[in-house]
Design a protein around this motif. Structure first.
Motif, PDB file in Angstrom:
ATOM      1  N   GLY A   9       0.812  -1.220   0.000  1.00 18.44           N
ATOM      2  CA  GLY A   9       0.000   0.000   0.000  1.00 18.44           C
ATOM      3  C   GLY A   9       0.839   1.260   0.000  1.00 18.44           C
ATOM      4  N   TYR A  10       2.024   1.174   0.615  1.00 22.41           N
ATOM      5  CA  TYR A  10       2.916   2.331   0.651  1.00 22.41           C
ATOM      6  C   TYR A  10       3.300   2.738  -0.770  1.00 22.41           C
ATOM      7  CZ  TYR A  10       7.347   4.840   0.838  1.00 22.41           C
ATOM      8  OH  TYR A  10       8.339   5.745   0.624  1.00 22.41           O
ATOM      9  N   VAL A  13       0.269   4.505  -2.584  1.00 22.25           N
ATOM     10  CA  VAL A  13       0.011   5.879  -2.137  1.00 22.25           C
ATOM     11  C   VAL A  13       1.182   6.785  -2.513  1.00 22.25           C
ATOM     12  CG1 VAL A  13      -0.394   7.329  -0.112  1.00 22.25           C
ATOM     13  CG2 VAL A  13      -1.491   5.100  -0.283  1.00 22.25           C
ATOM     14  N   ASP A  14       2.402   6.275  -2.348  1.00 19.76           N
ATOM     15  CA  ASP A  14       3.577   7.058  -2.700  1.00 19.76           C
ATOM     16  C   ASP A  14       3.585   7.396  -4.195  1.00 19.76           C
ATOM     17  OD1 ASP A  14       6.462   7.922  -1.944  1.00 19.76           O
ATOM     18  OD2 ASP A  14       6.723   6.670  -3.722  1.00 19.76           O
ATOM     19  N   HIS A  17       1.201  10.132  -4.892  1.00 20.31           N
ATOM     20  CA  HIS A  17       1.752  11.397  -4.383  1.00 20.31           C
ATOM     21  C   HIS A  17       2.814  11.932  -5.339  1.00 20.31           C
ATOM     22  CE1 HIS A  17       3.378  14.410  -1.727  1.00 20.31           C
ATOM     23  NE2 HIS A  17       4.566  13.834  -1.772  1.00 20.31           N
ATOM     24  N   ARG A  18       3.691  11.044  -5.826  1.00 21.63           N
ATOM     25  CA  ARG A  18       4.786  11.503  -6.673  1.00 21.63           C
ATOM     26  C   ARG A  18       4.345  11.873  -8.091  1.00 21.63           C
ATOM     27  NH1 ARG A  18       8.242  11.805  -3.255  1.00 21.63           N
ATOM     28  NH2 ARG A  18       7.957  10.381  -1.528  1.00 21.63           N
ATOM     29  N   SER A  21       3.796  15.515  -7.341  1.00 19.98           N
ATOM     30  CA  SER A  21       4.928  16.293  -6.856  1.00 19.98           C
ATOM     31  C   SER A  21       6.244  15.611  -7.198  1.00 19.98           C
ATOM     32  CB  SER A  21       4.797  16.453  -5.335  1.00 19.98           C
ATOM     33  OG  SER A  21       5.930  17.086  -4.831  1.00 19.98           O
ATOM     34  N   LYS A 280      17.330  14.993  -2.728  1.00 18.90           N
ATOM     35  CA  LYS A 280      17.243  15.124  -1.270  1.00 18.90           C
ATOM     36  C   LYS A 280      16.130  14.219  -0.713  1.00 18.90           C
ATOM     37  CE  LYS A 280      18.070  18.482   2.255  1.00 18.90           C
ATOM     38  NZ  LYS A 280      18.371  19.853   2.599  1.00 18.90           N
ATOM     39  N   ASP A 281      15.026  14.140  -1.466  1.00 19.07           N
ATOM     40  CA  ASP A 281      13.928  13.240  -1.076  1.00 19.07           C
ATOM     41  C   ASP A 281      14.395  11.791  -1.053  1.00 19.07           C
ATOM     42  OD1 ASP A 281      11.661  14.502  -0.383  1.00 19.07           O
ATOM     43  OD2 ASP A 281      10.798  14.594  -2.402  1.00 19.07           O
ATOM     44  N   ARG A 284      16.621  11.243   1.870  1.00 21.58           N
ATOM     45  CA  ARG A 284      15.807  11.188   3.092  1.00 21.58           C
ATOM     46  C   ARG A 284      15.196   9.794   3.253  1.00 21.58           C
ATOM     47  NH1 ARG A 284      10.646  11.599   3.277  1.00 21.58           N
ATOM     48  NH2 ARG A 284      10.561  12.422   1.168  1.00 21.58           N
ATOM     49  N   ARG A 285      14.631   9.275   2.157  1.00 22.12           N
ATOM     50  CA  ARG A 285      13.994   7.955   2.233  1.00 22.12           C
ATOM     51  C   ARG A 285      15.026   6.867   2.525  1.00 22.12           C
ATOM     52  NH1 ARG A 285      11.159   7.771  -3.158  1.00 22.12           N
ATOM     53  NH2 ARG A 285      11.686   9.955  -3.400  1.00 22.12           N
ATOM     54  N   ARG A 286      16.210   7.003   1.920  1.00 26.66           N
ATOM     55  CA  ARG A 286      17.275   6.020   2.194  1.00 26.66           C
ATOM     56  C   ARG A 286      17.644   6.064   3.675  1.00 26.66           C
ATOM     57  NH1 ARG A 286      19.415   2.269   0.590  1.00 26.66           N
ATOM     58  NH2 ARG A 286      21.537   2.757  -0.065  1.00 26.66           N
ATOM     59  N   ALA A 290      14.686   3.079   3.453  1.00 27.93           N
ATOM     60  CA  ALA A 290      14.314   2.548   2.131  1.00 27.93           C
ATOM     61  C   ALA A 290      15.543   1.911   1.493  1.00 27.93           C
ATOM     62  CB  ALA A 290      13.779   3.670   1.249  1.00 27.93           C
ATOM     63  N   VAL A 294      13.762  -0.545  -3.080  1.00 27.69           N
ATOM     64  CA  VAL A 294      12.556   0.275  -2.879  1.00 27.69           C
ATOM     65  C   VAL A 294      12.643   1.540  -3.741  1.00 27.69           C
ATOM     66  CG1 VAL A 294      11.350   1.747  -1.203  1.00 27.69           C
ATOM     67  CG2 VAL A 294      12.007  -0.572  -0.571  1.00 27.69           C
TER      68      VAL A 294
ATOM     69  N   SER B  77      19.562  -1.524   5.242  1.00 30.30           N
ATOM     70  CA  SER B  77      18.357  -0.692   5.118  1.00 30.30           C
ATOM     71  C   SER B  77      17.236  -1.234   5.992  1.00 30.30           C
ATOM     72  CB  SER B  77      17.889  -0.643   3.659  1.00 30.30           C
ATOM     73  OG  SER B  77      18.884  -0.097   2.848  1.00 30.30           O
ATOM     74  N   ARG B  80      17.922  -0.408   9.557  1.00 30.98           N
ATOM     75  CA  ARG B  80      17.706   1.039   9.762  1.00 30.98           C
ATOM     76  C   ARG B  80      16.205   1.328   9.835  1.00 30.98           C
ATOM     77  NH1 ARG B  80      21.324   2.445   6.104  1.00 30.98           N
ATOM     78  NH2 ARG B  80      19.857   3.010   4.475  1.00 30.98           N
ATOM     79  N   PHE B  88      17.898  15.073  11.740  1.00 30.84           N
ATOM     80  CA  PHE B  88      18.963  15.816  11.067  1.00 30.84           C
ATOM     81  C   PHE B  88      18.951  17.281  11.510  1.00 30.84           C
ATOM     82  CE2 PHE B  88      17.527  12.384   8.344  1.00 30.84           C
ATOM     83  CZ  PHE B  88      18.705  11.749   8.033  1.00 30.84           C
ATOM     84  N   VAL B  92      15.150  18.031   7.158  1.00 34.06           N
ATOM     85  CA  VAL B  92      15.075  17.184   5.966  1.00 34.06           C
ATOM     86  C   VAL B  92      13.679  16.568   5.830  1.00 34.06           C
ATOM     87  CG1 VAL B  92      16.195  15.390   4.605  1.00 34.06           C
ATOM     88  CG2 VAL B  92      17.502  16.600   6.321  1.00 34.06           C
ATOM     89  N   SER B  96       6.667  18.682  -0.108  1.00 34.79           N
ATOM     90  CA  SER B  96       5.386  18.601  -0.819  1.00 34.79           C
ATOM     91  C   SER B  96       4.331  17.823  -0.016  1.00 34.79           C
ATOM     92  CB  SER B  96       5.593  17.931  -2.175  1.00 34.79           C
ATOM     93  OG  SER B  96       6.034  16.609  -1.987  1.00 34.79           O
ATOM     94  N   GLU B 105       5.281   8.534   6.883  1.00 29.53           N
ATOM     95  CA  GLU B 105       6.116   7.815   5.909  1.00 29.53           C
ATOM     96  C   GLU B 105       7.183   6.951   6.595  1.00 29.53           C
ATOM     97  OE1 GLU B 105       8.620  10.130   3.331  1.00 29.53           O
ATOM     98  OE2 GLU B 105       8.593   8.593   1.767  1.00 29.53           O
ATOM     99  N   TRP B 108       5.618   3.789   7.678  1.00 27.35           N
ATOM    100  CA  TRP B 108       5.349   2.913   6.523  1.00 27.35           C
ATOM    101  C   TRP B 108       6.605   2.195   6.074  1.00 27.35           C
ATOM    102  CZ3 TRP B 108       1.654   4.908   2.211  1.00 27.35           C
ATOM    103  CH2 TRP B 108       0.384   5.100   2.766  1.00 27.35           C
ATOM    104  N   LEU B 109       7.698   2.968   5.970  1.00 26.38           N
ATOM    105  CA  LEU B 109       8.949   2.352   5.510  1.00 26.38           C
ATOM    106  C   LEU B 109       9.435   1.293   6.499  1.00 26.38           C
ATOM    107  CD1 LEU B 109      10.783   5.466   4.050  1.00 26.38           C
ATOM    108  CD2 LEU B 109      10.237   3.379   2.799  1.00 26.38           C
TER     109      LEU B 109
END
Lengths: 369, 215
Positions: A9-10, A13-14, A17-18, A21, A280-281, A284-286, A290, A294, B77, B80, B88, B92, B96, B105, B108-109
């Motif tokens: 589901g992530y 939805v992601d 969203h993307r 944006s 940067k996004d 951030r996810r890494r 993620a 992913v 990962s 983590r 941070f 960060v 949007s 989020e 979820w991750l």
């Protein structure tokens, strides 16, 4: 305890969203897929529609016809040929007729005579009749205006010659390729056994089957003097049909491959831009956990979705375009294949940017100097 | 979860000197450790190494009983995502997305369901006084509020390890107090291993666990 793996589901939805944006790369990617799909329709799709119409014309009743005749009337072509030919695979219908004999209205022995032919087999689609049900032995149908010529005011009545009698029970009208029958009467014979045919027609289901069916028909004929038989068909039309299809496949493959390649390259360039602008996004996810796979999945899903939206829009507009330009739709299979190929091209184009995104170093991106 | 660094060194590619040289230290479970030192002493590098975002040039890292420095990216990962909350210096955040979505989020991750993650995120935003800003985007809130959102994001999955890299560097005193208190609570009440890299000497004087790096 959390699993450490995002749930499906992530991703959904992601992905939605993307799409919003950043919006500009999404709009451009959708437009590229849309333009690519539309270009395929404007070139190959319209060509397919036009060529399909040509094939339909080639595949018309006359194009699918085999005519067997006994021009001298002495070959002994038996009505039993009809039964044998009916069982051949690919045969649509078979109709045979005997030589014509003159008949007159039984109530007007000195009246005008008309040609009457015995027919064998079922009345095929080119012969339309208002008579309900199957004709019995001795029953007949008159061609357009023939009943009036015989003096049958109601269009029905008895007719005869010196040896035979028949009853006209209605009328018929034959279209191509059987229009030659319109000038007379066709009659179900009192007895089939031993009848001799002057001519019969065999219609095949598909023009491409014309040659093999003709060969099978030739073998199935029940005839006393095979040398006296003439078999006519339209091999040129069958060949033309094959040429059209083959030529179309080659042209279409070349055009579609070129367009898909262009779309893949453009989508790839767009996705590289998107990855750079959202580094940067991604970092951030890494950092949030993620994995590289992913990130790859997110980039590919985004590319696939934009490709799908563009392809669907392109197919819808392309179908309208095909109808306007060629007057015919190119078919569901073609439309679906174009949409699938467009999504695949988008995905292929996004592979390199997705790998690039997955290899971005989150530390380098997130560190504040 | 106890974290142990043994002989840890790191050298960035192309750099003249090592960012970190033969550091050995044990970070105990349920404690907050302040990592201090001048700029360039390797504070952030140490955090990124311990958070498995960098691979050390030399030395080893243990999380509990597990040697973790040699794991593949997928496993690093996963660890983590499951165990680590990261705060941070400049928050960060996804500019949007709303504050709530930013916090959600991370859950979820980590593998939480959307409902679980949203519920916990809402609770945390309320707890840190920014519940009313849940639907606001980061650009629509102050720097202090943005850092609180980042703090909520780090806490949403109830992590057993929290790293904070200069978390109060850009904040006013009140906002900094909120962040420090939350990090201390995570260690003392939740039993998390909290490691904070900071320049803030005044505030860290009273902290019992200190690790001072030198250039």
């Amino acid at each position: 305890m959390n699993s450490g793996h995002p749930r499906p589901g992530y991703f959904f939805v992601d992905a939605i969203h993307r799409l919003r944006s950043p919006l500009v790369p999404t709009v451009v990617a959708v437009f590229v897929a849309f333009a690519g799909t539309l270009s395929i329709f404007a070139t190959t799709g319209v060509a397919i529609a036009s060529q399909q119409r040509t094939i339909d014309l080639i595949n018309s009743a006359e194009g699918r016809l085999i005519t067997i005749s006994d021009p001298q009337g002495d070959a002994g072509l038996s009505e039993r040929s009809i039964t044998a030919i009916k069982s051949i695979s690919g045969v649509d219908w078979v109709l045979g007729v005997s030589p014509a004999h003159d008949f007159v209205n039984s109530a007007l022995p000195g009246g005008t005579s008309v040609p009457v032919r015995n027919f064998f087999g079922d009345l095929p689609a080119p012969i339309s009749t208002g008579h309900p049900g199957v004709l019995g032995p001795g029953q007949a149908l008159a061609g357009p205006g023939v009943a009036r010529k015989l003096g049958l005011a109601d269009g029905v009545g008895a007719i005869e010659n010196r040896t035979e009698k028949a009853v006209i029970v209605g009328s018929f009208s034959a279209s191509s390729p059987l229009t030659s029958l319109n000038s007379g009467v066709i009659m179900r014979p009192n007895s089939d056994t031993g009848a001799r045919l002057l001519r019969f027609w065999v219609s095949v289901e598909d023009v491409a089957q014309l040659q093999p069916v003709a060969a099978a028909v030739s073998k199935a004929l029940v005839v006393e003097k095979p040398g006296g038989i003439q078999i006519k068909l339209s091999p040129d039309l069958a060949r033309l049909s094959g040429d059209v299809v083959t030529g179309l496949r080659q042209d279409a493959a070349l055009t579609i491959t070129g367009l898909l390649f262009a779309v893949a390259v453009l989508i790839g360039a767009l996705q590289f831009g998107r990855v750079a602008s959202t580094a940067k996004d991604i970092g951030r996810r890494r950092a949030l956990g993620a994995s590289r796979s992913v990130i790859v999945a997110q980039v590919l899903i985004n590319a696939g979705l934009t490709g799908l939206i563009g392809a669907i829009a392109g197919v819808l507009v392309g179908l309208v375009l095909s109808v306007v330009i060629a007057g015919q739709l190119p078919g569901f299979g073609f439309s679906a294949a174009v949409a699938v190929l467009m999504v695949l091209a988008s995905l292929i184009g996004a592979i390199a940017p997705a790998i690039r995104a997955a290899r971005l170093d989150p530390v380098r991106i997130l560190r504040v100097p | 979860m106890q974290i142990q660094a043994v002989g840890l060194s790191h050298h960035y590619r192309g750099a003249e000197a090592s960012a970190l040289l033969e550091l050995s230290h044990t970070f105990e479970e349920g404690t907050l450790t302040v990592v201090s030192g001048p700029s360039g002493s390797g504070k952030s590098t140490l955090l990124y190494l311990l958070a498995l975002m960098l691979t050390p040039s030399l030395g080893s890292i243990r999380w509990g009983d597990q040697d973790v420095q040699a794991l593949e990216d997928t496993e690093r990962s996963e660890l983590r995502a499951k165990h680590v909350g990261f705060v941070f210096q400049d928050a960060v955040l996804d500019l949007s997305s709303s504050a709530l979505d930013n916090v959600t989020e991370a859950g979820w991750l980590a593998g939480m369901t959307r409902v679980e993650s949203e519920t916990k995120a809402s609770e945390l935003l309320e707890k840190f006084g920014i519940g009313a800003k849940a639907r606001f985007r980061p650009g629509e809130v102050s720097g202090g509020q943005a850092q609180r959102i980042a703090l909520c994001r780090a806490l949403v999955k109830s992590p057993s390890i929290i790293f904070a890299d200069e978390p109060t560097g850009n904040l006013d005193s009140d906002s900094a107090d909120v962040v420090w208190r939350a990090l201390e609570d995570a260690a003392t009440e939740e039993g998390a291993t909290v490691i904070v890299a900071t320049h803030d000497k005044q505030r860290t004087k009273r902290m019992p666990n200190q690790l001072r790096l030198v250039s």
